[in-house]
Write a protein that holds these residues in place. Structure first.
Motif, short mmCIF file in Angstrom:
data_model
loop_
_atom_site.label_atom_id
_atom_site.label_comp_id
_atom_site.label_asym_id
_atom_site.label_seq_id
_atom_site.Cartn_x
_atom_site.Cartn_y
_atom_site.Cartn_z
N VAL A 1 -4.11 12.45 -10.03
CA VAL A 1 -5.52 12.34 -9.61
C VAL A 1 -6.40 13.18 -10.53
CG1 VAL A 1 -7.13 12.75 -7.74
CG2 VAL A 1 -4.84 11.90 -7.24
N LEU A 2 -5.91 14.39 -10.85
CA LEU A 2 -6.67 15.29 -11.71
C LEU A 2 -6.86 14.68 -13.09
CD1 LEU A 2 -7.70 18.13 -11.06
CD2 LEU A 2 -5.84 19.03 -12.48
N GLU B 1 7.12 9.61 -5.59
CA GLU B 1 5.97 9.34 -4.73
C GLU B 1 4.96 8.41 -5.38
OE1 GLU B 1 5.18 10.15 -1.72
OE2 GLU B 1 6.76 11.57 -1.18
N ARG B 2 4.37 7.55 -4.57
CA ARG B 2 3.32 6.65 -5.08
C ARG B 2 1.95 7.06 -4.58
NH1 ARG B 2 4.07 0.89 -3.42
NH2 ARG B 2 2.07 0.81 -4.47
N HIS B 3 1.87 7.64 -3.41
CA HIS B 3 0.56 7.90 -2.82
C HIS B 3 -0.19 8.99 -3.59
CE1 HIS B 3 -2.60 8.75 0.08
NE2 HIS B 3 -2.32 7.57 0.60
N PRO B 4 -1.49 8.77 -3.88
CA PRO B 4 -2.26 9.76 -4.66
C PRO B 4 -2.23 11.16 -4.03
CG PRO B 4 -3.66 7.92 -3.96
CD PRO B 4 -2.26 7.56 -3.60
N ARG B 5 -2.13 11.22 -2.70
CA ARG B 5 -2.16 12.55 -2.06
C ARG B 5 -0.94 13.38 -2.47
NH1 ARG B 5 -2.49 11.80 3.97
NH2 ARG B 5 -4.06 10.22 3.49
N ARG B 6 0.15 12.72 -2.82
CA ARG B 6 1.35 13.45 -3.25
C ARG B 6 1.43 13.56 -4.76
NH1 ARG B 6 5.34 13.66 1.01
NH2 ARG B 6 4.03 13.96 2.84
N ARG B 7 0.40 13.09 -5.47
CA ARG B 7 0.42 13.16 -6.94
C ARG B 7 -0.86 13.80 -7.44
NH1 ARG B 7 0.16 7.57 -8.03
NH2 ARG B 7 0.46 7.90 -10.23
N ARG C 1 0.86 -1.20 0.00
CA ARG C 1 0.00 0.00 0.00
C ARG C 1 0.88 1.24 0.00
NH1 ARG C 1 -5.27 -0.60 2.11
NH2 ARG C 1 -5.61 1.62 2.42
N PRO C 2 0.63 2.20 -0.90
CA PRO C 2 1.49 3.38 -0.93
C PRO C 2 1.29 4.21 0.34
CG PRO C 2 -0.40 3.66 -2.38
CD PRO C 2 -0.47 2.26 -1.87
N ALA C 3 2.38 4.84 0.77
CA ALA C 3 2.27 5.74 1.92
C ALA C 3 2.87 7.07 1.51
CB ALA C 3 3.04 5.15 3.10
N PRO C 4 2.24 8.19 1.90
CA PRO C 4 2.79 9.49 1.54
C PRO C 4 4.19 9.65 2.13
CG PRO C 4 0.65 9.71 2.65
CD PRO C 4 1.05 8.29 2.76
N GLY C 5 5.06 10.27 1.37
CA GLY C 5 6.41 10.50 1.87
C GLY C 5 7.29 9.26 1.81
N LYS C 6 6.88 8.26 1.01
CA LYS C 6 7.73 7.07 0.85
C LYS C 6 7.96 6.83 -0.64
CE LYS C 6 7.66 2.71 2.33
NZ LYS C 6 6.84 1.56 2.54
N PRO C 7 8.80 7.67 -1.27
CA PRO C 7 8.97 7.59 -2.73
C PRO C 7 9.70 6.33 -3.16
CG PRO C 7 10.51 9.18 -1.80
CD PRO C 7 9.66 8.70 -0.66
N VAL C 8 9.50 5.97 -4.43
CA VAL C 8 10.22 4.83 -5.01
C VAL C 8 11.59 5.31 -5.48
CG1 VAL C 8 10.27 3.18 -6.91
CG2 VAL C 8 8.11 3.70 -5.78
N ASP C 9 12.62 4.66 -4.98
CA ASP C 9 13.97 4.97 -5.45
C ASP C 9 14.61 3.64 -5.83
OD1 ASP C 9 16.58 5.54 -5.86
OD2 ASP C 9 16.92 6.57 -3.95
N PRO C 10 14.93 3.44 -7.13
CA PRO C 10 15.45 2.13 -7.57
C PRO C 10 16.65 1.67 -6.74
CG PRO C 10 14.99 3.52 -9.45
CD PRO C 10 14.77 4.38 -8.25
#
Ligand code: HEC
Length: 483
Positions: A345-346, A335-341, A218-227
């Motif tokens: 969402v738009l 970022e993965r969480h919709p709140r940070r993207r 589950r995505p969490a805000p403030g937990k970006p994907v970094d390879p």
């Protein structure tokens, strides 16, 4: 001493290796707290399996020939025991598959699950979405009714606009220059062999990748994907995870079961779709409608200004698919969480709003007359300027009956029938009358739609379609004696 059943199971397992190969997949750990968002993919698969089972049953009775397809569907609807239910379940689970695959893709997009390292899974998914739409389109053509006929017509008109190779593509798609028996065979082959085959071919690596890359947490805000750090983090989440079977498996199974129940409820309450009226190209006022998922596209086609049509039709789908395919490459990290993207969402909101509005317009717009940009093209002035009043009246009939959907004058107009610019040099008066009244060779018969006076006027107009100075068409009396 193991029981007999145990020994039979062991015999098979020694050879198949189910316990060592499949059980670990079922019990592989997944991140905790996935919730109910992750059920759409497996439900899409359930719908696809229902499509295959009902589809095979239908193929046993359905006759893929232009002369019999319609009757075989009526037979399924009215005489074959439970044939109507089979058709209804096939139709409604197709609808379900389109809905669920859209939900699945939207969920994956909103939760950023397409990001590193799941880019390939997403790309295969985009192709699976296109294949699903392809299956839906070819399937509705097999209904071979009024809607199907115009659906193919619009589809062919779109394909025909591809620069250079358009006409050749249409020829391949329709199995000839016109919509006819060969067309139905083409679509049957596509719907029953080619597209399902390709779907299965892409589904296997899609599912393999789902298992290999693991289900995204589950995505969490403030937990970006970094390879650089992703693998180590995911490793940790998995270590603290739970086995897929039984908890998350149960969610998938319950949701799929609900979907199946809903499909059966819809199928029993609303029954199969169509077939509507038998195909009749002369019913321009029939207001045919495609199945609902294509309404937005058809509305776009009907409502775009004629001079923009080609640009819109040719660029929009290509751009849309390209964006989908390239998405993981320009948004594959972060970022993965919709709140940070908020942009993501738009985009989703705007997309569904646009599709909704276009779909609604598609349902109310009387598009069939606008279907071919050329149906309203006036008859060239040099043709009408030297006409007698009766011939002029015939030109008006020619215009009103939209003969130019299929025929061109001076190179402008439809290509389903021959160009009529010089028709009077090929056909005599009575041959023209026969062609108009009886049709034939993929041209509808207009005998019942035109009064004798209209036919006479129309044919005397057609009789003027020849080069100036060329001999007059033979007199009606002369060819009456010849026949
Ligand atoms: C649905 C498409 C369609 C429509 C609409 C249509 N036609 Fe045709 N027409 C054809 C096709 C296809 C042929 C070729 C028939 C054949 O090959 O035997 C044809 C042939 C003809 C021919 C003979 C041409 C030749 O060179 O042999 C004439 C004349 C003709 N149509 C007139 C008309 C008129 C007049 C109308 C309007 C009242 C009309 N058509 C509407 C499809 C159409």
């Amino acid at each position: 001493m193991p029981s007999r059943t145990q020994r039979i199971i062991d015999w098979f397992d020694l050879r198949l290796g189910i316990r060592t190969a499949v059980l670990p997949i079922l019990t592989h750990p997944v991140p905790r707290g996935l919730g109910w968002y992750y059920v759409f993919g497996s439900a899409t698969l359930t719908m696809f399996m229902m499509q295959i089972v009902t589809g095979i049953c239908l193929a046993v009775v359905y006759v893929p020939a232009a002369s019999d397809a319609y009757t075989s569907l009526e037979y399924l609807n009215n005489e074959q025991p439970l044939g109507w239910l089979l058709r209804a379940v096939h139709y409604w689970s197709a609808t379900g598959m389109v809905v669920l695959i859209s939900l699945h893709a939207t969920r994956v997009f909103l939760m950023g699950a397409f990001k590193y390292p799941r880019e390939l899974t997403w790309i295969l998914g985009v192709f699976l979405l296109l294949l699903t739409l392809g299956l839906a389109f070819t399937g509705q053509v097999l209904r071979w009714d009024q809607d199907a006929y115009w659906g193919v017509g619009v589809g062919a008109a779109m394909v025909g606009r591809v620069p250079f190779i358009g006409p050749a593509l249409v020829h391949v798609l329709l199995g000839g220059p016109n919509i006819g028996g060969e067309t139905l065979s083409r679509f049957f082959g596509l719907h029953v062999f080619v597209l399902p085959g390709l779907t299965i071919l892409l589904l296997v690596p899609h599912l393999y990748l789902v298992v290999r890359q693991g289900i995204s947490s589950r995505p969490a805000p403030g937990k970006p994907v970094d390879p650089k750090t992703y693998e180590a983090e995911y490793e940790k989440e998995i270590a603290a995870g739970e086995p897929f079977y039984p908890y998350d498996f149960a969610k998938d199974a319950i949701f799929s079961a609900i979907c199946v129940l809903v499909i059966f409820a819809l199928a029993i309450s609303f029954g199969p779709k169509g077939p509507s009226e038998p195909p009749d190209p002369t019913l321009i006022e029939a207001e045919p409608r495609p199945d609902w998922y294509f309404l937005p596209l058809f509305a776009l086609l009907a409502l775009s200004p004629p001079e923009m049509e080609t640009a819109i039709i040719l660029t929009l789908p290509v751009v849309a698919v390209a964006i989908l395919l390239l998405l993981p490459f320009f948004a594959g990290k972060g970022e993965r969480h919709p709140r940070r993207r908020p942009v993501a969402v738009l985009v989703v909101l705007l997309l569904f709003l646009t599709l909704g509005v276009l779909g609604w317009l598609g349902n109310v717009a009387p598009w069939s007359p606008e279907m071919f940009a050329w149906s309203g093209t006036p008859i060239p002035v040099h043709i009408v300027e030297r006409l007698t009043p009766e011939q002029l009246q015939g030109a008006a009939v020619f215009q009103n009956k939209t003969c130019r959907n299929c025929h061109s004058l001076d190179g402008q107009g439809g290509k389903r029938g021959p160009d009529l610019t010089l028709v009077a040099t090929r056909l005599s008066h009575s041959e023209l009358i026969r062609q108009v009244i009886q049709g034939g060779g993929n041209m509808p018969a207009y005998g019942k739609q035109l009064s004798p006076a209209e036919v006479e006027a129309l044919v005397s107009f057609l009789g003027t379609l020849r080069r100036e100075g060329e001999p007059l068409p033979r007199s009606p009396a002369a060819d009456e004696t010849k026949n």
